[in-house]
Design a protein around this motif. Sequence first.
Motif, short mmCIF file in Angstrom:
data_model
loop_
_atom_site.label_atom_id
_atom_site.label_comp_id
_atom_site.label_asym_id
_atom_site.label_seq_id
_atom_site.Cartn_x
_atom_site.Cartn_y
_atom_site.Cartn_z
N GLY A 49 0.60 -1.33 -0.01
CA GLY A 49 0.04 -0.14 -0.01
C GLY A 49 0.87 1.20 -0.06
N LEU A 50 2.01 1.28 0.02
CA LEU A 50 2.85 2.34 0.26
C LEU A 50 3.90 2.54 -0.84
CD1 LEU A 50 4.02 1.94 3.88
CD2 LEU A 50 2.12 3.51 2.95
N GLY A 51 4.58 1.57 -1.30
CA GLY A 51 5.39 1.67 -2.66
C GLY A 51 6.78 1.17 -2.32
N LEU A 52 7.74 1.74 -2.93
CA LEU A 52 9.09 1.14 -2.74
C LEU A 52 9.80 2.13 -1.76
CD1 LEU A 52 10.06 0.59 -6.51
CD2 LEU A 52 9.11 -1.08 -4.70
N ALA A 67 1.97 3.94 -6.98
CA ALA A 67 3.22 4.20 -6.20
C ALA A 67 4.26 3.27 -7.14
CB ALA A 67 3.37 3.71 -4.91
N VAL A 68 4.00 2.11 -7.66
CA VAL A 68 5.12 1.36 -8.32
C VAL A 68 4.71 1.29 -9.85
CG1 VAL A 68 6.26 -0.78 -8.40
CG2 VAL A 68 5.67 0.16 -6.14
N THR A 69 5.88 1.65 -10.60
CA THR A 69 5.84 1.59 -12.16
C THR A 69 6.47 0.27 -12.35
OG1 THR A 69 7.48 2.97 -12.43
CG2 THR A 69 5.19 3.95 -12.62
N ARG A 124 3.00 -9.29 -4.30
CA ARG A 124 1.71 -9.33 -5.42
C ARG A 124 1.80 -7.61 -5.67
NH1 ARG A 124 -3.30 -10.85 -2.90
NH2 ARG A 124 -1.88 -10.27 -1.10
N PHE A 125 0.94 -7.23 -6.91
CA PHE A 125 0.80 -6.00 -7.16
C PHE A 125 -0.56 -5.84 -7.92
CE2 PHE A 125 5.13 -6.14 -7.39
CZ PHE A 125 5.71 -5.00 -6.59
N GLU A 126 -1.31 -4.68 -8.00
CA GLU A 126 -2.31 -4.74 -8.57
C GLU A 126 -2.28 -3.49 -9.43
OE1 GLU A 126 -7.10 -3.75 -7.90
OE2 GLU A 126 -5.84 -3.66 -6.23
N ALA A 127 -2.77 -3.80 -10.88
CA ALA A 127 -2.38 -3.00 -11.86
C ALA A 127 -3.64 -2.06 -11.67
CB ALA A 127 -2.57 -3.46 -13.13
N HIS A 128 -3.14 -0.59 -11.90
CA HIS A 128 -4.31 0.31 -11.71
C HIS A 128 -4.49 1.23 -13.05
CE1 HIS A 128 -6.27 0.32 -7.87
NE2 HIS A 128 -5.15 -0.33 -7.47
N ARG A 129 -3.55 1.67 -13.60
CA ARG A 129 -3.57 2.26 -15.01
C ARG A 129 -2.22 2.44 -15.69
NH1 ARG A 129 -1.32 7.18 -12.36
NH2 ARG A 129 -2.07 8.14 -11.24
N ARG A 156 1.02 1.65 -13.84
CA ARG A 156 1.22 2.02 -12.23
C ARG A 156 0.62 1.15 -11.46
NH1 ARG A 156 3.47 6.88 -12.32
NH2 ARG A 156 3.50 7.84 -14.46
N CYS A 157 1.15 0.67 -10.51
CA CYS A 157 0.47 -0.27 -9.44
C CYS A 157 0.68 0.10 -8.10
CB CYS A 157 1.37 -1.58 -9.63
SG CYS A 157 1.48 -2.28 -11.55
N VAL A 158 -0.11 -0.79 -7.24
CA VAL A 158 -0.08 -0.67 -6.00
C VAL A 158 0.39 -2.05 -5.40
CG1 VAL A 158 -2.47 -1.15 -5.42
CG2 VAL A 158 -1.37 0.11 -3.50
N PRO A 159 1.36 -1.92 -4.36
CA PRO A 159 1.88 -3.50 -3.87
C PRO A 159 0.99 -3.93 -2.88
CG PRO A 159 3.31 -1.28 -3.15
CD PRO A 159 2.26 -0.95 -4.15
N LEU A 160 0.59 -4.89 -2.83
CA LEU A 160 -0.34 -5.53 -2.12
C LEU A 160 0.42 -6.36 -0.94
CD1 LEU A 160 -3.01 -7.15 -4.49
CD2 LEU A 160 -3.13 -4.90 -3.33
N ASP A 161 1.53 -6.58 -1.07
CA ASP A 161 2.26 -7.26 0.06
C ASP A 161 3.91 -6.59 0.43
OD1 ASP A 161 0.79 -9.69 0.08
OD2 ASP A 161 1.71 -10.03 -2.07
N ASP A 162 4.17 -6.73 1.54
CA ASP A 162 5.65 -6.29 1.83
C ASP A 162 6.73 -7.60 1.14
OD1 ASP A 162 4.63 -4.25 3.24
OD2 ASP A 162 5.16 -5.32 5.41
#
Length: 174
Positions: A49-52, A67-69, A124-129, A156-162
């Motif tokens: 939920g935060l990024g890198l 947050a993550v590309t 895991r990542f969720e693709a958003h746009r 552009r994605c959001v990470p779902l896991d640490d």
Amino acid sequence: MAARRALRAHVEVVALHVSPVHAYEGRPADGPRPDPEPASRDRVEVRAGLGLVGDRYFNRPAHRTAAVTVFAVESLERAARDLGLAAVPSPLVVRRNVVLRGFDVDGLDRGAVFGLDSGDGPVRFEAHRPAHPCGWMNAVVAPGALTALRGRGGLRCVPLDDGLLRLGPAVLTT
């Protein structure tokens, strides 16, 4: 609508990019802002939920779902061929966080969840746009690169896991 089949692909993480500043601001004719520290990494720490950790978009509310590309290096290679370049530029010039070889990143649907495991467990990542290329590509890759990369700028994605991602072989799952 038909359900998509789960996929398991062997890929390579060819570049990891983390920078505390946005280097492509202002006019491309003035050149990019220098990174205060090397942007290339051998490994990156991912926070759900935060990024890198250490990246300019980490924990920024406006970028939580972006947050993550993630980018496919084949897109840059194709652009280099289309533009007649003698060599493919470094994948770091596109300023995408995770650059992969062996998977059509741009082919993923919005909302798709995919995992990357480079040896330390899946993240895991969720693709958003789409991560649309900007005019800076004409300055840092070559004239015409913006057009050559249109529709192939990554996601552009959001990470779902640490977790951790490292350069080298990885497994991508959907």
